[in-house]
Design a protein around this motif. Sequence first.
Motif, PDB file in Angstrom:
ATOM      1  N   LEU A 291       0.810  -1.217   0.000  1.00 45.68           N
ATOM      2  CA  LEU A 291       0.000   0.000   0.000  1.00 45.68           C
ATOM      3  C   LEU A 291       0.842   1.265   0.000  1.00 45.68           C
ATOM      4  N   LEU A 292       1.996   1.224   0.647  1.00 42.58           N
ATOM      5  CA  LEU A 292       2.830   2.426   0.738  1.00 42.58           C
ATOM      6  C   LEU A 292       3.510   2.759  -0.586  1.00 42.58           C
ATOM      7  N   GLY A 293       3.765   1.751  -1.399  1.00 42.99           N
ATOM      8  CA  GLY A 293       4.323   2.007  -2.722  1.00 42.99           C
ATOM      9  C   GLY A 293       5.693   2.666  -2.687  1.00 42.99           C
ATOM     10  N   ARG A 294       5.804   3.836  -3.341  1.00 38.74           N
ATOM     11  CA  ARG A 294       7.120   4.436  -3.540  1.00 38.74           C
ATOM     12  C   ARG A 294       7.385   5.652  -2.644  1.00 38.74           C
ATOM     13  N   VAL A 295       6.792   5.721  -1.493  1.00 36.92           N
ATOM     14  CA  VAL A 295       7.057   6.855  -0.600  1.00 36.92           C
ATOM     15  C   VAL A 295       8.518   6.822  -0.147  1.00 36.92           C
ATOM     16  N   PRO A 296       9.127   7.990   0.149  1.00 36.00           N
ATOM     17  CA  PRO A 296      10.506   8.014   0.651  1.00 36.00           C
ATOM     18  C   PRO A 296      10.630   7.204   1.949  1.00 36.00           C
ATOM     19  N   ALA A 297      11.788   6.567   2.112  1.00 31.63           N
ATOM     20  CA  ALA A 297      12.049   5.739   3.304  1.00 31.63           C
ATOM     21  C   ALA A 297      10.912   4.728   3.506  1.00 31.63           C
ATOM     22  N   ARG A 298      10.515   4.084   2.420  1.00 31.02           N
ATOM     23  CA  ARG A 298       9.342   3.197   2.434  1.00 31.02           C
ATOM     24  C   ARG A 298       9.435   2.118   3.496  1.00 31.02           C
ATOM     25  N   LEU A 299      10.607   1.524   3.660  1.00 26.66           N
ATOM     26  CA  LEU A 299      10.750   0.439   4.637  1.00 26.66           C
ATOM     27  C   LEU A 299      10.603   0.963   6.067  1.00 26.66           C
ATOM     28  N   SER A 300      11.107   2.175   6.318  1.00 26.26           N
ATOM     29  CA  SER A 300      10.936   2.774   7.646  1.00 26.26           C
ATOM     30  C   SER A 300       9.470   3.070   7.909  1.00 26.26           C
ATOM     31  N   MET A 301       8.779   3.599   6.882  1.00 30.67           N
ATOM     32  CA  MET A 301       7.354   3.882   7.025  1.00 30.67           C
ATOM     33  C   MET A 301       6.553   2.601   7.236  1.00 30.67           C
TER      34      MET A 301
ATOM     35  N   ARG B 209      20.239  -4.553   3.507  1.00 30.57           N
ATOM     36  CA  ARG B 209      20.575  -4.821   2.107  1.00 30.57           C
ATOM     37  C   ARG B 209      20.409  -3.560   1.263  1.00 30.57           C
ATOM     38  N   ARG B 210      19.450  -2.720   1.636  1.00 31.24           N
ATOM     39  CA  ARG B 210      19.180  -1.502   0.874  1.00 31.24           C
ATOM     40  C   ARG B 210      20.042  -0.322   1.314  1.00 31.24           C
ATOM     41  N   GLY B 211      20.896  -0.503   2.303  1.00 29.53           N
ATOM     42  CA  GLY B 211      21.812   0.563   2.718  1.00 29.53           C
ATOM     43  C   GLY B 211      21.213   1.613   3.636  1.00 29.53           C
ATOM     44  N   TYR B 212      20.134   1.289   4.354  1.00 28.45           N
ATOM     45  CA  TYR B 212      19.541   2.239   5.309  1.00 28.45           C
ATOM     46  C   TYR B 212      20.518   2.479   6.464  1.00 28.45           C
ATOM     47  N   LYS B 213      20.626   3.740   6.898  1.00 25.55           N
ATOM     48  CA  LYS B 213      21.435   4.054   8.069  1.00 25.55           C
ATOM     49  C   LYS B 213      20.678   3.631   9.335  1.00 25.55           C
ATOM     50  N   PRO B 214      21.420   3.374  10.431  1.00 23.35           N
ATOM     51  CA  PRO B 214      20.757   2.881  11.654  1.00 23.35           C
ATOM     52  C   PRO B 214      19.593   3.740  12.136  1.00 23.35           C
ATOM     53  N   VAL B 215      19.702   5.064  11.985  1.00 26.39           N
ATOM     54  CA  VAL B 215      18.645   5.942  12.495  1.00 26.39           C
ATOM     55  C   VAL B 215      17.310   5.704  11.782  1.00 26.39           C
TER      56      VAL B 215
ATOM     57  N   SER C 173       3.286   7.492  17.302  1.00 25.10           N
ATOM     58  CA  SER C 173       3.436   6.916  15.969  1.00 25.10           C
ATOM     59  C   SER C 173       3.493   8.023  14.912  1.00 25.10           C
ATOM     60  N   GLY C 174       2.626   9.034  15.048  1.00 22.76           N
ATOM     61  CA  GLY C 174       2.629  10.152  14.114  1.00 22.76           C
ATOM     62  C   GLY C 174       3.920  10.948  14.153  1.00 22.76           C
ATOM     63  N   LEU C 175       4.462  11.151  15.356  1.00 22.82           N
ATOM     64  CA  LEU C 175       5.738  11.857  15.483  1.00 22.82           C
ATOM     65  C   LEU C 175       6.878  11.067  14.847  1.00 22.82           C
ATOM     66  N   TYR C 176       6.825   9.746  14.943  1.00 28.08           N
ATOM     67  CA  TYR C 176       7.857   8.923  14.303  1.00 28.08           C
ATOM     68  C   TYR C 176       7.823   9.103  12.786  1.00 28.08           C
ATOM     69  N   VAL C 177       6.625   9.157  12.214  1.00 27.68           N
ATOM     70  CA  VAL C 177       6.498   9.380  10.766  1.00 27.68           C
ATOM     71  C   VAL C 177       7.084  10.748  10.402  1.00 27.68           C
TER      72      VAL C 177
ATOM     73  N   ALA D 171      18.199   6.829   3.759  1.00 24.05           N
ATOM     74  CA  ALA D 171      17.324   5.774   3.221  1.00 24.05           C
ATOM     75  C   ALA D 171      17.394   5.860   1.703  1.00 24.05           C
ATOM     76  N   PRO D 172      18.416   5.262   1.104  1.00 20.55           N
ATOM     77  CA  PRO D 172      18.605   5.397  -0.349  1.00 20.55           C
ATOM     78  C   PRO D 172      17.379   4.919  -1.123  1.00 20.55           C
ATOM     79  N   ALA D 173      17.006   5.703  -2.135  1.00 22.07           N
ATOM     80  CA  ALA D 173      15.871   5.322  -2.973  1.00 22.07           C
ATOM     81  C   ALA D 173      16.252   4.114  -3.838  1.00 22.07           C
ATOM     82  N   PHE D 174      15.289   3.264  -4.118  1.00 19.82           N
ATOM     83  CA  PHE D 174      15.535   2.120  -4.985  1.00 19.82           C
ATOM     84  C   PHE D 174      14.272   1.811  -5.769  1.00 19.82           C
ATOM     85  N   GLU D 175      14.470   1.236  -6.923  1.00 18.97           N
ATOM     86  CA  GLU D 175      13.339   0.918  -7.795  1.00 18.97           C
ATOM     87  C   GLU D 175      12.563  -0.275  -7.233  1.00 18.97           C
TER      88      GLU D 175
END
Length: 434
Positions: free
Chosen positions: A92-102, A135-141, A189-193, A207-211
């Motif tokens: 559902l989240l699709g291509r939003v920035p930092a998708r895995l974090s979201m 694997r996607r190179g996300y920083k710890p934060v 939860s909202g503040l985390y977003v 959070a590097p973008a990836f296709e």
Amino acid sequence: LMDWAAAALLLIGGVLIAMAVGIPVAFGFLLIDLVGVVLFMGGEAGIRQLVNNAFSSVTAYTLAPIPLFLLMGELFFHTGLAVRVFDAVDKLLGRVPARLSMTTVAGGTLFAALSGSSMGNTALLGSLMVPEMSRRGYKPVLSVGPIMGTGSLAILIPPSAMAVLLGSIALIDIGKLLLAGIIPGLMLSGLYVALIVLITRIDPQAAPAFEIEAVPPAAKVQAFVFDILPMSLIIGLVIGSMLAGWATPTEAAAFGAVGVLALAAFMGRLTLAAMISATTGTLKVTVMALFIVLGSVTFSQVVAFSGASSGLIAWATGFELSPLAMLLTMFVVLLVLGCFMDQIAMMMLTVPIFFPLASSLGFDPIWFGVIVMMAMEIGYTTPPFGLLLFIMRGLAPAGMTLADIYVAAMPYLVCALIVVALLVAFPSLVTFLS
């Protein structure tokens, strides 16, 4: 009889020594209870009274939601429904920035409303999300940070086993305490977003973008209808039935457990192995919780009988501090304790003293209970001994140090402190639902 200061030093100091030498928390409290009974409650007669009180404390109907809420979360995890929910959120989240974090925050908030356990929530999020984020190179934060922040939400968002435990020990309305955690949990939860968005704006490489493969709208609708909507309905009915006054916490918890059981069976995920794992996990935690209640309730009685609690309250209020300053002092004490001991030990040690003190200051007990839960939520990720820090250490990729995990947790702790400040400034955020 010794004066209250000596009694307080003996009882509280004895508990701390017992924990320091490695005695399990519940048994450490029971050991000190026995010492206190002999000294303050007349020996054998006091022990008989202690046994009677202990039996009534662990057979209280108010404790029934604990195993039911735990079973609900264990079934959700062991039947694989949790993985389906996270996959659906990801689509559902699709291509939003930092998708895995979201995805971590959205899916973790949903799971918090089903698991009842912060440690279970964090372990699930870590095992599902860390490998892909690494694997996607996300920083710890933006990888381990959101996992620890969202993982701890289970202490606030009902059904929270810790809230039931706190309400039982503090003798406050458990249903109201459960409902009071909803708004603070969603605010967090909202503040985390918002924090994730801010970090990606400042440092896009966090959070590097990836296709990713585009998901057709029909697949998104299917994921929502078959994976997210059924879980959301169960959560809505569990919380809504308590909110509307249709069900007690015990009845709502029973409905939730049966709902997840039926859903798992309907989806073909209910196996004998899943049932055994879920019931075994529930049994272990429930027995631990009952021992904790037994030790804590009797400790509260011994502390009160010795004069330590009334003496401490009179001493603390004698400084003529404002109620706000006293609240800040208690909160700081909880934060410091959270750096060195687990949440259950914190609760057992402070509730017998802090709740009577809060009552004497005129604080709403439900509101104060949420403030205490916020302090415990923060304590899960405060160095050096926050439990979620060590869970993440076990799940973190090679090369990530404990110091990296500490630093990644800090922005999310700031979010929690902001929520506490808002709850103090606007108590109705807590009290209007309860």
